[in-house]
Design a protein around this motif. Structure first.
Motif, PDB file in Angstrom:
ATOM      1  N   UNK A  17       0.832  -1.206   0.000  1.00 25.00           N
ATOM      2  CA  UNK A  17       0.000   0.000   0.000  1.00 25.00           C
ATOM      3  C   UNK A  17       0.866   1.255   0.000  1.00 25.00           C
ATOM      4  N   UNK A  18       1.949   1.246   0.795  1.00 26.27           N
ATOM      5  CA  UNK A  18       2.841   2.408   0.827  1.00 26.27           C
ATOM      6  C   UNK A  18       3.481   2.639  -0.527  1.00 26.27           C
ATOM      7  N   UNK A  46       3.918   5.719  -5.511  1.00 29.00           N
ATOM      8  CA  UNK A  46       3.863   5.714  -6.972  1.00 29.00           C
ATOM      9  C   UNK A  46       2.808   6.690  -7.483  1.00 29.00           C
ATOM     10  N   UNK A  47       1.633   6.665  -6.837  1.00 26.26           N
ATOM     11  CA  UNK A  47       0.554   7.558  -7.244  1.00 26.26           C
ATOM     12  C   UNK A  47       0.949   9.021  -7.020  1.00 26.26           C
ATOM     13  N   UNK A 107     -12.225  12.816  -8.947  1.00 25.87           N
ATOM     14  CA  UNK A 107     -12.157  12.035  -7.708  1.00 25.87           C
ATOM     15  C   UNK A 107     -13.388  12.305  -6.850  1.00 25.87           C
ATOM     16  N   UNK A 108     -13.922  13.520  -6.932  1.00 23.71           N
ATOM     17  CA  UNK A 108     -15.123  13.871  -6.175  1.00 23.71           C
ATOM     18  C   UNK A 108     -16.406  13.351  -6.827  1.00 23.71           C
ATOM     19  N   UNK A 142      -7.071   9.025  -5.421  1.00 25.68           N
ATOM     20  CA  UNK A 142      -7.289   8.780  -3.995  1.00 25.68           C
ATOM     21  C   UNK A 142      -5.993   8.352  -3.314  1.00 25.68           C
ATOM     22  N   UNK A 143      -5.229   7.460  -3.971  1.00 28.25           N
ATOM     23  CA  UNK A 143      -3.968   6.993  -3.408  1.00 28.25           C
ATOM     24  C   UNK A 143      -2.987   8.143  -3.221  1.00 28.25           C
ATOM     25  N   UNK A 144      -3.095   9.157  -4.111  1.00 25.86           N
ATOM     26  CA  UNK A 144      -2.218  10.317  -4.026  1.00 25.86           C
ATOM     27  C   UNK A 144      -2.706  11.335  -3.008  1.00 25.86           C
ATOM     28  N   UNK A 145      -3.814  11.032  -2.350  1.00 28.86           N
ATOM     29  CA  UNK A 145      -4.312  11.904  -1.289  1.00 28.86           C
ATOM     30  C   UNK A 145      -5.212  13.020  -1.764  1.00 28.86           C
ATOM     31  N   UNK A 146      -5.764  12.875  -2.973  1.00 30.29           N
ATOM     32  CA  UNK A 146      -6.631  13.939  -3.490  1.00 30.29           C
ATOM     33  C   UNK A 146      -8.048  13.775  -2.950  1.00 30.29           C
TER      34      UNK A 146
END
Length: 204
Positions: free
Chosen positions: A131-132, A137-138, A157-158, A200-204
């Motif tokens: 996951x990390x 990567x994202x 994403x929203x 989402x993985x990139x925190x957006x």
């Protein structure tokens, strides 16, 4: 890289016995006589330890196993933990599990029980590492986007439709489609769900 089992126990005989068992089962093991040597190896960010898992004795002089686990967590250590105690202390077990321990072993434990706990911890650690890696990567992929592309991705994403994105950003629906196509290509996404997953993985 082969995972390492970091074994912390202040009793030399127990430490040696567990080490022999784990090494005989094909594991790499590093032993520590207490909390401080492990913390020194972990470093201030908690990332100085080789990937694998921690096997912590609860009852130790000075900093006990639970306090050590909490300190490692505070420093950001990603390693899963197996807690070991010689006392049938149910509240202690509950505290350890709530704090994130994968398993809790009561001495004397069987060889099979120890190996099962280690296997579960290593499996959990492998999933967390994956996951990390996905998050890193994202993040790197999204960092390579233009500001406008990041805005479009944030809207997608929203869950916004193309027309809503166009209205939100003050651009035409056709321009949104072009940005979306560019995003798919740049991020290697095969579908909109893939695109959203990366965002989402990139925190957006």
């Amino acid at each position: 890289m082969e995972p390492v089992l970091h074994l912390v126990d202040d009793e030399e005989a127990v430490r040696r016995s567990a080490e022999l068992l784990l090494v005989a089962s094909g594991h790499r093991v590093i032993t520590y006589p207490g909390a401080q040597p492990l913390l020194a190896a972990a470093g201030p960010t908690g990332t100085g330890l080789a990937p694998g898992c921690l096997i912590l004795d609860v009852r130790m002089p000075g900093m006990d196993g639970l306090q050590l686990m909490e300190e490692l967590s505070r420093r950001g250590s990603p390693l899963p933990v197996v807690m070991v105690t010689g006392h049938g202390d149910v509240p202690l077990a509950v505290r350890a599990m709530r704090a994130g321990a994968v398993d809790f072993l009561e001495k004397p434990y069987t060889e099979e029980r120890l190996l099962e706990a280690v296997a579960a911890a290593l499996a959990q650690g492998g999933e967390a590492a994956q996951r990390r890696a996905e998050v890193a990567r994202a993040g790197a992929q999204v960092a390579g986007l233009s500001p406008r592309e990041r805005e479009v991705l944030a809207c997608l994403v929203q869950g916004m439709a193309n027309k809503v994105v166009a209205h939100q950003l003050g651009i035409s629906p056709r321009t949104v489609e072009v940005h979306r196509a560019n995003l798919m290509e740049k991020l290697g996404a095969k579908s909109l769900p893939d695109l959203v997953k990366i965002g989402l993985a990139a925190g957006m």
